[in-house]
Design a protein around this motif. Structure first.
Motif, PDB file in Angstrom:
ATOM      1  N   ARG A   1       0.827  -1.204   0.000  1.00 54.49           N
ATOM      2  CA  ARG A   1       0.000   0.000   0.000  1.00 54.49           C
ATOM      3  C   ARG A   1       0.864   1.258   0.000  1.00 54.49           C
ATOM      4  NH1 ARG A   1      -4.724  -1.207   3.811  1.00 54.49           N
ATOM      5  NH2 ARG A   1      -5.715  -2.476   2.238  1.00 54.49           N
ATOM      6  N   ALA A   2       1.862   1.280   0.850  1.00 51.16           N
ATOM      7  CA  ALA A   2       2.768   2.437   0.891  1.00 51.16           C
ATOM      8  C   ALA A   2       3.507   2.571  -0.435  1.00 51.16           C
ATOM      9  CB  ALA A   2       3.758   2.291   2.044  1.00 51.16           C
ATOM     10  N   TYR A   3       3.914   1.439  -1.002  1.00 55.12           N
ATOM     11  CA  TYR A   3       4.589   1.442  -2.302  1.00 55.12           C
ATOM     12  C   TYR A   3       3.673   2.021  -3.378  1.00 55.12           C
ATOM     13  CZ  TYR A   3       6.259  -0.487  -6.736  1.00 55.12           C
ATOM     14  OH  TYR A   3       6.652  -0.633  -8.041  1.00 55.12           O
ATOM     15  N   ALA A   4       2.423   1.574  -3.387  1.00 51.43           N
ATOM     16  CA  ALA A   4       1.470   2.057  -4.390  1.00 51.43           C
ATOM     17  C   ALA A   4       1.294   3.572  -4.281  1.00 51.43           C
ATOM     18  CB  ALA A   4       0.133   1.339  -4.232  1.00 51.43           C
ATOM     19  N   ARG A   5       1.156   4.063  -3.052  1.00 52.67           N
ATOM     20  CA  ARG A   5       1.010   5.512  -2.872  1.00 52.67           C
ATOM     21  C   ARG A   5       2.251   6.250  -3.361  1.00 52.67           C
ATOM     22  NH1 ARG A   5      -1.391   4.010   2.040  1.00 52.67           N
ATOM     23  NH2 ARG A   5       0.581   4.288   3.132  1.00 52.67           N
ATOM     24  N   ARG A   6       3.423   5.746  -2.990  1.00 50.58           N
ATOM     25  CA  ARG A   6       4.667   6.408  -3.412  1.00 50.58           C
ATOM     26  C   ARG A   6       4.784   6.445  -4.935  1.00 50.58           C
ATOM     27  NH1 ARG A   6       7.411   2.701   0.615  1.00 50.58           N
ATOM     28  NH2 ARG A   6       7.327   3.861   2.553  1.00 50.58           N
ATOM     29  N   ILE A   7       4.523   5.303  -5.566  1.00 57.06           N
ATOM     30  CA  ILE A   7       4.687   5.213  -7.022  1.00 57.06           C
ATOM     31  C   ILE A   7       3.703   6.121  -7.748  1.00 57.06           C
ATOM     32  CG2 ILE A   7       4.365   3.647  -8.999  1.00 57.06           C
ATOM     33  CD1 ILE A   7       7.099   3.393  -7.644  1.00 57.06           C
ATOM     34  N   VAL A   8       2.449   6.141  -7.308  1.00 58.79           N
ATOM     35  CA  VAL A   8       1.455   6.986  -7.976  1.00 58.79           C
ATOM     36  C   VAL A   8       1.839   8.457  -7.835  1.00 58.79           C
ATOM     37  CG1 VAL A   8      -0.942   7.775  -7.894  1.00 58.79           C
ATOM     38  CG2 VAL A   8      -0.438   5.325  -7.860  1.00 58.79           C
ATOM     39  N   VAL A   9       2.213   8.879  -6.631  1.00 54.89           N
ATOM     40  CA  VAL A   9       2.613  10.287  -6.423  1.00 54.89           C
ATOM     41  C   VAL A   9       3.845  10.614  -7.266  1.00 54.89           C
ATOM     42  CG1 VAL A   9       3.562  11.905  -4.720  1.00 54.89           C
ATOM     43  CG2 VAL A   9       1.569  10.504  -4.149  1.00 54.89           C
TER      44      VAL A   9
ATOM     45  N   ALA B   1       4.908   9.117  -9.976  1.00 53.73           N
ATOM     46  CA  ALA B   1       4.559   9.093 -11.405  1.00 53.73           C
ATOM     47  C   ALA B   1       3.876  10.394 -11.818  1.00 53.73           C
ATOM     48  CB  ALA B   1       3.671   7.894 -11.715  1.00 53.73           C
ATOM     49  N   LEU B   2       3.005  10.912 -10.959  1.00 57.06           N
ATOM     50  CA  LEU B   2       2.338  12.181 -11.268  1.00 57.06           C
ATOM     51  C   LEU B   2       3.333  13.339 -11.261  1.00 57.06           C
ATOM     52  CD1 LEU B   2      -0.959  11.713  -9.233  1.00 57.06           C
ATOM     53  CD2 LEU B   2      -0.665  11.588 -11.724  1.00 57.06           C
ATOM     54  N   VAL B   3       4.240  13.345 -10.291  1.00 52.32           N
ATOM     55  CA  VAL B   3       5.273  14.392 -10.232  1.00 52.32           C
ATOM     56  C   VAL B   3       6.175  14.292 -11.463  1.00 52.32           C
ATOM     57  CG1 VAL B   3       7.300  15.218  -8.960  1.00 52.32           C
ATOM     58  CG2 VAL B   3       5.211  14.605  -7.728  1.00 52.32           C
ATOM     59  N   TYR B   4       6.542  13.053 -11.830  1.00 53.76           N
ATOM     60  CA  TYR B   4       7.374  12.847 -13.020  1.00 53.76           C
ATOM     61  C   TYR B   4       6.684  13.409 -14.265  1.00 53.76           C
ATOM     62  CZ  TYR B   4       9.287  10.425 -17.060  1.00 53.76           C
ATOM     63  OH  TYR B   4       9.798  10.137 -18.298  1.00 53.76           O
ATOM     64  N   ALA B   5       5.398  13.062 -14.439  1.00 51.49           N
ATOM     65  CA  ALA B   5       4.665  13.541 -15.618  1.00 51.49           C
ATOM     66  C   ALA B   5       4.610  15.061 -15.636  1.00 51.49           C
ATOM     67  CB  ALA B   5       3.259  12.941 -15.636  1.00 51.49           C
ATOM     68  N   ALA B   6       4.332  15.679 -14.486  1.00 50.99           N
ATOM     69  CA  ALA B   6       4.262  17.143 -14.425  1.00 50.99           C
ATOM     70  C   ALA B   6       5.609  17.784 -14.745  1.00 50.99           C
ATOM     71  CB  ALA B   6       3.782  17.576 -13.034  1.00 50.99           C
ATOM     72  N   LEU B   7       6.680  17.248 -14.159  1.00 47.57           N
ATOM     73  CA  LEU B   7       8.009  17.815 -14.418  1.00 47.57           C
ATOM     74  C   LEU B   7       8.457  17.575 -15.855  1.00 47.57           C
ATOM     75  CD1 LEU B   7       9.860  16.985 -11.083  1.00 47.57           C
ATOM     76  CD2 LEU B   7       9.067  19.227 -11.883  1.00 47.57           C
ATOM     77  N   LEU B   8       8.126  16.413 -16.395  1.00 49.92           N
ATOM     78  CA  LEU B   8       8.487  16.126 -17.786  1.00 49.92           C
ATOM     79  C   LEU B   8       7.771  17.069 -18.744  1.00 49.92           C
ATOM     80  CD1 LEU B   8       9.979  14.325 -19.819  1.00 49.92           C
ATOM     81  CD2 LEU B   8       7.977  12.815 -19.791  1.00 49.92           C
ATOM     82  N   ILE B   9       6.483  17.264 -18.522  1.00 52.78           N
ATOM     83  CA  ILE B   9       5.712  18.175 -19.379  1.00 52.78           C
ATOM     84  C   ILE B   9       6.261  19.590 -19.258  1.00 52.78           C
ATOM     85  CG2 ILE B   9       3.443  19.255 -19.647  1.00 52.78           C
ATOM     86  CD1 ILE B   9       2.298  16.428 -18.874  1.00 52.78           C
ATOM     87  N   ALA B  10       6.563  20.016 -18.040  1.00 52.82           N
ATOM     88  CA  ALA B  10       7.120  21.359 -17.842  1.00 52.82           C
ATOM     89  C   ALA B  10       8.475  21.495 -18.526  1.00 52.82           C
ATOM     90  CB  ALA B  10       7.243  21.657 -16.344  1.00 52.82           C
ATOM     91  N   ALA B  11       9.329  20.484 -18.403  1.00 53.18           N
ATOM     92  CA  ALA B  11      10.655  20.538 -19.023  1.00 53.18           C
ATOM     93  C   ALA B  11      10.545  20.575 -20.548  1.00 53.18           C
ATOM     94  CB  ALA B  11      11.492  19.341 -18.576  1.00 53.18           C
ATOM     95  N   ILE B  12       9.652  19.755 -21.098  1.00 46.87           N
ATOM     96  CA  ILE B  12       9.456  19.746 -22.557  1.00 46.87           C
ATOM     97  C   ILE B  12       8.942  21.111 -23.017  1.00 46.87           C
ATOM     98  CG2 ILE B  12       8.037  18.774 -24.413  1.00 46.87           C
ATOM     99  CD1 ILE B  12       8.241  16.067 -22.911  1.00 46.87           C
ATOM    100  N   TRP B  13       7.973  21.658 -22.305  1.00 46.79           N
ATOM    101  CA  TRP B  13       7.408  22.954 -22.673  1.00 46.79           C
ATOM    102  C   TRP B  13       8.467  24.042 -22.609  1.00 46.79           C
ATOM    103  CZ3 TRP B  13       6.587  27.751 -20.533  1.00 46.79           C
ATOM    104  CH2 TRP B  13       5.691  28.580 -21.223  1.00 46.79           C
ATOM    105  N   LEU B  14       9.236  24.075 -21.517  1.00 50.76           N
ATOM    106  CA  LEU B  14      10.292  25.091 -21.386  1.00 50.76           C
ATOM    107  C   LEU B  14      11.337  24.957 -22.494  1.00 50.76           C
ATOM    108  CD1 LEU B  14      10.802  25.051 -17.521  1.00 50.76           C
ATOM    109  CD2 LEU B  14       9.966  26.984 -18.898  1.00 50.76           C
ATOM    110  N   ASN B  15      11.705  23.737 -22.817  1.00 54.13           N
ATOM    111  CA  ASN B  15      12.713  23.503 -23.851  1.00 54.13           C
ATOM    112  C   ASN B  15      12.210  23.920 -25.234  1.00 54.13           C
ATOM    113  OD1 ASN B  15      15.312  22.547 -24.644  1.00 54.13           O
ATOM    114  ND2 ASN B  15      14.302  20.753 -25.505  1.00 54.13           N
ATOM    115  N   ARG B  16      10.911  23.741 -25.486  1.00 53.03           N
ATOM    116  CA  ARG B  16      10.347  24.113 -26.795  1.00 53.03           C
ATOM    117  C   ARG B  16      10.198  25.617 -26.953  1.00 53.03           C
ATOM    118  NH1 ARG B  16       5.400  19.848 -27.617  1.00 53.03           N
ATOM    119  NH2 ARG B  16       6.672  17.993 -27.780  1.00 53.03           N
ATOM    120  N   HIS B  17       9.890  26.298 -25.852  1.00 53.03           N
ATOM    121  CA  HIS B  17       9.539  27.709 -25.948  1.00 53.03           C
ATOM    122  C   HIS B  17      10.649  28.691 -25.565  1.00 53.03           C
ATOM    123  CE1 HIS B  17       5.592  25.746 -25.995  1.00 53.03           C
ATOM    124  NE2 HIS B  17       5.229  26.778 -26.732  1.00 53.03           N
ATOM    125  N   TYR B  18      11.707  28.193 -24.966  1.00 54.84           N
ATOM    126  CA  TYR B  18      12.795  29.067 -24.552  1.00 54.84           C
ATOM    127  C   TYR B  18      14.127  28.447 -24.957  1.00 54.84           C
ATOM    128  CZ  TYR B  18       9.230  31.278 -21.710  1.00 54.84           C
ATOM    129  OH  TYR B  18       8.094  31.922 -21.301  1.00 54.84           O
TER     130      TYR B  18
END
Length: 195
Positions: A73-81, A83-100
């Motif tokens: 259960r603790a593992y599932a919570r850690r992985i989901v959180v 994964a969401l942080v990874y997706a947000a940071l990846l999208i932000a990094a891709i956006w910043l790299n494309r626009h600046y």
């Protein structure tokens, strides 16, 4: 537990295959077609939903089979959180790299940010093994990770030689982690087949 109860426990095959294929497919689509941010978010929502489904099915299966959910259960919570942080940071990094035009320390920081949650996932996987009290479940997790490691090493070695002989395009090194995560899916399928 009776054989009938065990046969009613959720199987992991379909959730695992769905997660692995949606993860690889979404990464390919985002890399190849570079869609706009809202479309990218929708594309990445598919493997995120598949990951949640896979984790929920795993927890349900353990509960139905009478296994205590010690570290799961603790593992599932850690992985989901993470994964969401990874997706947000990846999208932000891709956006910043494309626009600046990023260079110097700023470029390094933006490039490294999406890797940090990936490192967190690796730590969470190690904690799963340490936190797991059931020796049989621990052995299943270790075998799953060994299968993933073997698959990743084989795939990266073969791809590296093919790349050296200019038979395939270059892939960034972070694909090793993605292949390893797909290998975890194959490890889950192997464990399910063996039990």
């Amino acid at each position: 537990m009776s054989d009938i109860e065990a046969s009613r426990a959720p199987r992991m095959g379909l959730p695992v295959v769905t997660y692995v294929l949606s993860l690889l497919g979404s990464i390919f689509i985002v890399q190849a077609y570079r869609p706009a941010l809202p479309i990218t978010l929708l594309i990445l929502a598919v493997p995120a939903a598949a990951l949640v489904w896979m984790i929920v099915q795993g927890i349900r299966a353990r509960r139905m089979l009478g296994a205590a959910p010690c570290g799961s259960r603790a593992y599932a919570r850690r992985i989901v959180v993470l994964a969401l942080v990874y997706a947000a940071l990846l999208i932000a990094a891709i956006w910043l790299n494309r626009h600046y035009t990023l260079n110097g320390p700023v470029a390094v920081i933006v490039a490294v940010l999406p890797a940090l949650p990936m490192l967190g996932m690796i730590v969470a996987m190690g904690r799963l093994i340490l936190d797991e009290k059931d020796e049989y479940q621990r052995m299943l997790h270790v075998r799953q990770m060994l299968i993933a490691t073997g698959l990743m090493l084989a795939a990266c070695s073969i791809w590296g030689f093919l790349e050296q002989f200019e038979q395939v395009p270059h892939l960034p090194a972070y694909w090793a982690f993605i292949v390893w995560c797909a290998g975890l899916g194959f490890g889950t399928l192997y464990n399910e087949h063996r039990s």
